[in-house]
Design an enzyme around this catalytic site. Sequence first.
Site, PDB file in Angstrom:
ATOM      1  N   CYS A  43     -14.668  -0.417   8.818  1.00 58.65           N
ATOM      2  CA  CYS A  43     -14.411  -0.336   7.376  1.00 58.65           C
ATOM      3  C   CYS A  43     -15.430   0.566   6.677  1.00 58.65           C
ATOM      4  CB  CYS A  43     -14.431  -1.730   6.763  1.00 58.65           C
ATOM      5  SG  CYS A  43     -14.181  -1.710   4.985  1.00 58.65           S
ATOM      6  N   CYS A  48     -11.941   1.968   5.605  1.00 57.76           N
ATOM      7  CA  CYS A  48     -11.630   1.715   4.184  1.00 57.76           C
ATOM      8  C   CYS A  48     -12.520   2.475   3.208  1.00 57.76           C
ATOM      9  CB  CYS A  48     -11.777   0.241   3.854  1.00 57.76           C
ATOM     10  SG  CYS A  48     -11.574  -0.896   5.205  1.00 57.76           S
ATOM     11  N   LYS A  51     -12.345   6.379   3.427  1.00 58.47           N
ATOM     12  CA  LYS A  51     -10.949   6.702   3.092  1.00 58.47           C
ATOM     13  C   LYS A  51     -10.721   6.595   1.580  1.00 58.47           C
ATOM     14  CE  LYS A  51      -8.256   3.766   2.340  1.00 58.47           C
ATOM     15  NZ  LYS A  51      -7.657   2.858   3.301  1.00 58.47           N
ATOM     16  N   TYR A 180       0.027   2.617   7.684  1.00 58.77           N
ATOM     17  CA  TYR A 180      -1.020   2.728   6.661  1.00 58.77           C
ATOM     18  C   TYR A 180      -1.829   4.028   6.818  1.00 58.77           C
ATOM     19  CZ  TYR A 180      -1.368  -2.390   5.552  1.00 58.77           C
ATOM     20  OH  TYR A 180      -1.182  -3.675   5.142  1.00 58.77           O
ATOM     21  N   GLU A 184      -1.728   7.254   4.308  1.00 57.97           N
ATOM     22  CA  GLU A 184      -2.869   7.423   3.404  1.00 57.97           C
ATOM     23  C   GLU A 184      -3.487   8.806   3.578  1.00 57.97           C
ATOM     24  OE1 GLU A 184      -4.239   2.786   2.717  1.00 57.97           O
ATOM     25  OE2 GLU A 184      -5.361   3.970   4.165  1.00 57.97           O
ATOM     26  N   HIS A 439      -0.633  -5.537 -23.825  1.00 58.28           N
ATOM     27  CA  HIS A 439       0.093  -4.327 -24.189  1.00 58.28           C
ATOM     28  C   HIS A 439      -0.849  -3.258 -24.749  1.00 58.28           C
ATOM     29  CE1 HIS A 439       3.649  -2.082 -25.329  1.00 58.28           C
ATOM     30  NE2 HIS A 439       3.126  -1.898 -26.523  1.00 58.28           N
ATOM     31  N   GLU A 444       1.934  -5.490 -17.600  1.00 57.44           N
ATOM     32  CA  GLU A 444       2.613  -6.451 -18.476  1.00 57.44           C
ATOM     33  C   GLU A 444       4.056  -6.685 -18.034  1.00 57.44           C
ATOM     34  OE1 GLU A 444       3.663  -5.159 -22.581  1.00 57.44           O
ATOM     35  OE2 GLU A 444       2.859  -3.210 -21.988  1.00 57.44           O
TER      36      GLU A 444
HETATM   37  P1  NDP Z   1       0.214   0.716  11.721  1.00 62.69           P
HETATM   38  O1  NDP Z   1       0.599  -0.360  12.666  1.00 62.69           O
HETATM   39  O2  NDP Z   1       0.219   0.457  10.267  1.00 62.69           O
HETATM   40  O3  NDP Z   1       1.147   1.973  11.967  1.00 62.69           O
HETATM   41  C1  NDP Z   1       1.323   2.537  13.220  1.00 62.69           C
HETATM   42  C2  NDP Z   1       2.434   3.570  13.095  1.00 62.69           C
HETATM   43  O4  NDP Z   1       2.548   4.290  14.306  1.00 62.69           O
HETATM   44  C3  NDP Z   1       3.785   2.926  12.828  1.00 62.69           C
HETATM   45  O5  NDP Z   1       4.490   3.731  11.943  1.00 62.69           O
HETATM   46  C4  NDP Z   1       4.418   2.895  14.217  1.00 62.69           C
HETATM   47  O6  NDP Z   1       5.806   3.003  14.180  1.00 62.69           O
HETATM   48  C5  NDP Z   1       3.861   4.167  14.817  1.00 62.69           C
HETATM   49  N1  NDP Z   1       3.781   4.084  16.274  1.00 62.69           N
HETATM   50  C6  NDP Z   1       3.261   3.109  17.022  1.00 62.69           C
HETATM   51  N2  NDP Z   1       3.329   3.392  18.332  1.00 62.69           N
HETATM   52  C7  NDP Z   1       3.908   4.602  18.408  1.00 62.69           C
HETATM   53  C8  NDP Z   1       4.277   5.450  19.488  1.00 62.69           C
HETATM   54  N3  NDP Z   1       4.042   5.087  20.734  1.00 62.69           N
HETATM   55  N4  NDP Z   1       4.861   6.627  19.202  1.00 62.69           N
HETATM   56  C9  NDP Z   1       5.113   6.990  17.931  1.00 62.69           C
HETATM   57  N5  NDP Z   1       4.779   6.233  16.872  1.00 62.69           N
HETATM   58  C10 NDP Z   1       4.195   5.053  17.104  1.00 62.69           C
HETATM   59  O7  NDP Z   1      -1.190   1.210  12.250  1.00 62.69           O
HETATM   60  P2  NDP Z   1      -2.296   2.132  11.593  1.00 62.69           P
HETATM   61  O8  NDP Z   1      -2.958   2.802  12.740  1.00 62.69           O
HETATM   62  O9  NDP Z   1      -1.747   2.959  10.496  1.00 62.69           O
HETATM   63  O10 NDP Z   1      -3.282   1.082  10.972  1.00 62.69           O
HETATM   64  C11 NDP Z   1      -3.839   0.057  11.799  1.00 62.69           C
HETATM   65  C12 NDP Z   1      -4.121  -1.170  10.986  1.00 62.69           C
HETATM   66  O11 NDP Z   1      -5.260  -0.928  10.182  1.00 62.69           O
HETATM   67  C13 NDP Z   1      -3.026  -1.540   9.995  1.00 62.69           C
HETATM   68  O12 NDP Z   1      -2.037  -2.340  10.568  1.00 62.69           O
HETATM   69  C14 NDP Z   1      -3.776  -2.256   8.932  1.00 62.69           C
HETATM   70  O13 NDP Z   1      -3.845  -3.608   9.268  1.00 62.69           O
HETATM   71  C15 NDP Z   1      -5.147  -1.609   8.966  1.00 62.69           C
HETATM   72  N6  NDP Z   1      -5.306  -0.669   7.839  1.00 62.69           N
HETATM   73  C16 NDP Z   1      -5.248  -1.130   6.571  1.00 62.69           C
HETATM   74  C17 NDP Z   1      -5.383  -0.277   5.498  1.00 62.69           C
HETATM   75  C18 NDP Z   1      -5.310  -0.808   4.118  1.00 62.69           C
HETATM   76  O14 NDP Z   1      -5.410  -2.006   3.951  1.00 62.69           O
HETATM   77  N7  NDP Z   1      -5.105   0.025   3.106  1.00 62.69           N
HETATM   78  C19 NDP Z   1      -5.602   1.136   5.692  1.00 62.69           C
HETATM   79  C20 NDP Z   1      -5.637   1.532   7.063  1.00 62.69           C
HETATM   80  C21 NDP Z   1      -5.490   0.649   8.088  1.00 62.69           C
HETATM   81  P3  NDP Z   1       6.744   1.712  14.140  1.00 62.69           P
HETATM   82  O15 NDP Z   1       6.760   1.249  12.741  1.00 62.69           O
HETATM   83  O16 NDP Z   1       8.063   2.260  14.601  1.00 62.69           O
HETATM   84  O17 NDP Z   1       6.161   0.729  15.104  1.00 62.69           O
END
Ligand code: NDP
Length: 454
Positions: A43, A48, A51, A180, A184, A439, A444
């Site tokens: 983080c 976080c 970012k 995510y 982002e 307001h 709101e």
């Molecule tokens: P996510 O699980 O959010 O997203 C992973 C993405 O990669 C999905 O779209 C998934 O598709 C795709 N994917 C997974 N495997 C493959 C593959 N083999 N080939 C192609 N595409 C693939 O993970 P992130 O890495 O973005 O983030 C990890 C975690 O970190 C999040 O789940 C969250 O908990 C945390 N995080 C939180 C943030 C916040 O609170 N603002 C910011 C950043 C991270 P599909 O949907 O089809 O599985």
Amino acid sequence: MADFDVDLFVIGAGSGGTRAARISAGHGARVMIAEEDRIGGTCVIRGCVPKKLFVYASRFADEFEDAAGFGWSVGTPSFDWPTLRDAVANEVTRLSGLYRKGLEGAKVAIREERAVVEGPNTVRLQKSGETIRARHILVATGGYPAFDPPISGGELGISSNEIFHLPSLPRRMLVVGGGYIALEFASVFRRLGVEVTVLHRGDNILRGFEEDLRVRLRDALVHAGITLRLGCTIDRIEQLPDGTRRAHCATGEPIDADVVLVATGRRPNTVGLGLENAGVKLGPIGQVMVDANSASSVPSIHAVGDVTNRINLTPVAIREGHAFADSAFGGKPWAMDHHVVASAVFTTPEIGTVGLTEQQAFAAGYELRVFEAGFRPMKATISGRQERIYMKLVVDAKTDRMLGVHILGHDAGEIIQAVAIAVTMGATKADFDRTVALHPSAAEELVTMRTVRQ
Ligand code: NDP
């Protein structure tokens, strides 16, 4: 007790581990913590915090444009990547220092090297060779970016770890993934002037989020100039003689970019940690299997945060770490309640969400009343920006309880944090209705929605 060198050995000085170490020490435990990277964890060091600073930087692009409608002349803005990159790196260093001070102040012994588990009560420090006998071991090693299954030529891509340190701002960026992290950074780099393409295997982004937000965010990202290639699985990446990365998909044209960010998820950091030797049960992606009290299959070993792959969010790891410390050393056992956890996606526009989506609530068998509002934010009337805010309330028709609140738009994260208090308290729609509006504000609308969606 005399058998043990410490009462608690924490592996990993990120959000969860640091909190657990400090609170345990405050309860009088002798605590040692090991960290093989920089103190602060994902983080603070590569997640976080940096970012969000990038997100702030990116949003100036819109502010400069919007200012004109309000009478400002700002000339032609220009952006200097090294200034941002280095300022963020300095802030990260400052925060890492604060984490260290916090641990030192709590009299936690710090070891800056990799630790591995050798048995239910034994940890070995790999560099120094020191062996520590610990009454409790807490695994708080977080996660790492996964290229899983491996992409051919995947080494030509980078992960979110490297994105903060790019030597220069690329002209073209390809982002693989629709979660995510992918979105982002796509949102950030687009506003910093980079041509961004998002390549995602699914038919829409952000699987698992409220459908009405997914569709609207998808459209907003395209409107911001991001090219979305949906329904495309990456096949391989190759490097052209001029250094260009060329990504081939199962379908459609290849995509050329200067940087390929692979953001296809994260995996628990348990590889080579020795947990299997101690008898700790791991799950299918290597996560430490824990019960509601964060206890593993070995009574003396607990785990908190992303390494358990429950809800992978910093505040969750912190709370799990705190609950462990109070329970193990404070004589005040409690467990984190994972039911209501708000989260935000810091795209522009951003998402703030708490509770069940309409789809989840429906699948869970609730009879629903759904309220929604979509409107142009006041600022956009004069700035001329084409944008809309969207809000949805998901209400249990039988009890009137607010099951979920979902927002897409400015400050959605800030708003949802406050809404989450009400949802955690079990607020009803009637409670929202009797709340007097503030307001003029966007929020709101949350207390003025009266008409059930048909
Ligand atoms: P996510 O699980 O959010 O997203 C992973 C993405 O990669 C999905 O779209 C998934 O598709 C795709 N994917 C997974 N495997 C493959 C593959 N083999 N080939 C192609 N595409 C693939 O993970 P992130 O890495 O973005 O983030 C990890 C975690 O970190 C999040 O789940 C969250 O908990 C945390 N995080 C939180 C943030 C916040 O609170 N603002 C910011 C950043 C991270 P599909 O949907 O089809 O599985």
